[in-house]
Design a protein around this motif. Sequence first.
Motif, PDB file in Angstrom:
ATOM      1  N   ALA A   1      -2.728 -15.239  -7.096  1.00 50.74           N
ATOM      2  CA  ALA A   1      -4.077 -15.241  -6.521  1.00 50.74           C
ATOM      3  C   ALA A   1      -4.107 -14.375  -5.272  1.00 50.74           C
ATOM      4  CB  ALA A   1      -4.514 -16.671  -6.206  1.00 50.74           C
ATOM      5  N   SER A   2      -3.091 -14.481  -4.435  1.00 58.73           N
ATOM      6  CA  SER A   2      -3.007 -13.659  -3.231  1.00 58.73           C
ATOM      7  C   SER A   2      -2.929 -12.186  -3.595  1.00 58.73           C
ATOM      8  CB  SER A   2      -1.791 -14.067  -2.395  1.00 58.73           C
ATOM      9  OG  SER A   2      -1.673 -13.232  -1.269  1.00 58.73           O
ATOM     10  N   LEU A   3      -2.146 -11.881  -4.607  1.00 63.91           N
ATOM     11  CA  LEU A   3      -2.026 -10.495  -5.063  1.00 63.91           C
ATOM     12  C   LEU A   3      -3.388  -9.975  -5.510  1.00 63.91           C
ATOM     13  CD1 LEU A   3       0.842  -9.079  -7.161  1.00 63.91           C
ATOM     14  CD2 LEU A   3      -1.494  -8.517  -7.745  1.00 63.91           C
ATOM     15  N   ALA A   4      -4.136 -10.787  -6.241  1.00 63.39           N
ATOM     16  CA  ALA A   4      -5.451 -10.377  -6.739  1.00 63.39           C
ATOM     17  C   ALA A   4      -6.444 -10.158  -5.598  1.00 63.39           C
ATOM     18  CB  ALA A   4      -5.992 -11.431  -7.716  1.00 63.39           C
ATOM     19  N   VAL A   5      -6.356 -10.978  -4.567  1.00 63.91           N
ATOM     20  CA  VAL A   5      -7.307 -10.900  -3.454  1.00 63.91           C
ATOM     21  C   VAL A   5      -6.907  -9.844  -2.419  1.00 63.91           C
ATOM     22  CG1 VAL A   5      -8.302 -12.195  -1.512  1.00 63.91           C
ATOM     23  CG2 VAL A   5      -8.069 -13.291  -3.754  1.00 63.91           C
ATOM     24  N   HIS A   6      -5.597  -9.789  -2.096  1.00 61.89           N
ATOM     25  CA  HIS A   6      -5.153  -8.960  -0.973  1.00 61.89           C
ATOM     26  C   HIS A   6      -4.262  -7.783  -1.354  1.00 61.89           C
ATOM     27  CE1 HIS A   6      -6.917 -11.619   1.964  1.00 61.89           C
ATOM     28  NE2 HIS A   6      -6.381 -12.643   1.330  1.00 61.89           N
ATOM     29  N   GLY A   7      -3.849  -7.692  -2.605  1.00 61.02           N
ATOM     30  CA  GLY A   7      -2.986  -6.589  -3.015  1.00 61.02           C
ATOM     31  C   GLY A   7      -1.515  -6.962  -2.984  1.00 61.02           C
ATOM     32  N   TRP A   8      -0.685  -5.957  -3.166  1.00 64.61           N
ATOM     33  CA  TRP A   8       0.751  -6.157  -3.324  1.00 64.61           C
ATOM     34  C   TRP A   8       1.417  -6.520  -2.003  1.00 64.61           C
ATOM     35  CZ3 TRP A   8       2.843  -6.509  -8.014  1.00 64.61           C
ATOM     36  CH2 TRP A   8       2.103  -6.017  -9.083  1.00 64.61           C
ATOM     37  N   PRO A   9       2.196  -7.586  -2.010  1.00 66.19           N
ATOM     38  CA  PRO A   9       2.945  -7.959  -0.803  1.00 66.19           C
ATOM     39  C   PRO A   9       4.273  -7.200  -0.741  1.00 66.19           C
ATOM     40  CG  PRO A   9       3.333  -9.586  -2.493  1.00 66.19           C
ATOM     41  CD  PRO A   9       2.361  -8.563  -3.068  1.00 66.19           C
ATOM     42  N   HIS A  10       5.095  -7.587   0.210  1.00 69.00           N
ATOM     43  CA  HIS A  10       6.457  -7.064   0.335  1.00 69.00           C
ATOM     44  C   HIS A  10       7.178  -7.267  -1.005  1.00 69.00           C
ATOM     45  CE1 HIS A  10      10.665  -6.945   1.659  1.00 69.00           C
ATOM     46  NE2 HIS A  10      10.229  -6.246   2.701  1.00 69.00           N
ATOM     47  N   GLY A  11       8.047  -6.347  -1.371  1.00 63.82           N
ATOM     48  CA  GLY A  11       8.772  -6.420  -2.640  1.00 63.82           C
ATOM     49  C   GLY A  11       9.550  -7.708  -2.844  1.00 63.82           C
ATOM     50  N   PHE A  12      10.069  -8.273  -1.762  1.00 61.57           N
ATOM     51  CA  PHE A  12      10.808  -9.534  -1.881  1.00 61.57           C
ATOM     52  C   PHE A  12       9.889 -10.650  -2.368  1.00 61.57           C
ATOM     53  CE2 PHE A  12      12.775 -13.410  -0.051  1.00 61.57           C
ATOM     54  CZ  PHE A  12      13.991 -13.342  -0.720  1.00 61.57           C
ATOM     55  N   GLN A  13       8.625 -10.621  -1.923  1.00 61.17           N
ATOM     56  CA  GLN A  13       7.666 -11.634  -2.358  1.00 61.17           C
ATOM     57  C   GLN A  13       7.359 -11.494  -3.851  1.00 61.17           C
ATOM     58  OE1 GLN A  13       6.995 -13.974  -0.138  1.00 61.17           O
ATOM     59  NE2 GLN A  13       8.083 -12.805   1.403  1.00 61.17           N
ATOM     60  N   ILE A  14       7.382 -10.272  -4.339  1.00 62.48           N
ATOM     61  CA  ILE A  14       7.158 -10.042  -5.771  1.00 62.48           C
ATOM     62  C   ILE A  14       8.318 -10.629  -6.568  1.00 62.48           C
ATOM     63  CG2 ILE A  14       6.943  -8.262  -7.561  1.00 62.48           C
ATOM     64  CD1 ILE A  14       5.484  -6.598  -5.338  1.00 62.48           C
ATOM     65  N   ALA A  15       9.540 -10.426  -6.085  1.00 57.34           N
ATOM     66  CA  ALA A  15      10.706 -11.013  -6.760  1.00 57.34           C
ATOM     67  C   ALA A  15      10.604 -12.532  -6.782  1.00 57.34           C
ATOM     68  CB  ALA A  15      11.993 -10.567  -6.061  1.00 57.34           C
TER      69      ALA A  15
END
Length: 138
Positions: A89-103
């Motif tokens: 949901a955060s990704l959809a609202v605010h975009g891509w976070p730090h790569g570690f958060q994606i992992a």
Amino acid sequence: MARALRVLVLVMGWACVAIGLLHVALGNAAIPGATDAGPTVDSLGRFLGATFAGYGLAWLWAARQRPIPARAVRLLAGVFLLGGVSRLASLAVHGWPHGFQIALTVIELALPPVYFWLADADERAARAGEEATAPAAR
């Protein structure tokens, strides 16, 4: 499968306790990409770190039960899955976070189905053991 469940539940518990305590101790410094986020995010991160450590203690409580309760595993895995969905949901609202958060998001979405699949493995093994040792009915 019961042994795999027990190991995964223990590892999850200890990992969550360690990560939570790390966030309590380091605040923003424990969050890749958030070192300059300010005192409000630091306060929130430390609070959530304590909460995450408590979540880890719930996993460790479950691991100490004989058999490990499937209901507890499903509930705790569901909370973990909700965390991953929240990151989406955060990704959809605010975009891509730090790569570690994606992992972390990948782990939070991939691991719960494994727990759901294994959730009743220890209870099934305990029932099978009881049936094997029960005296034969005459």
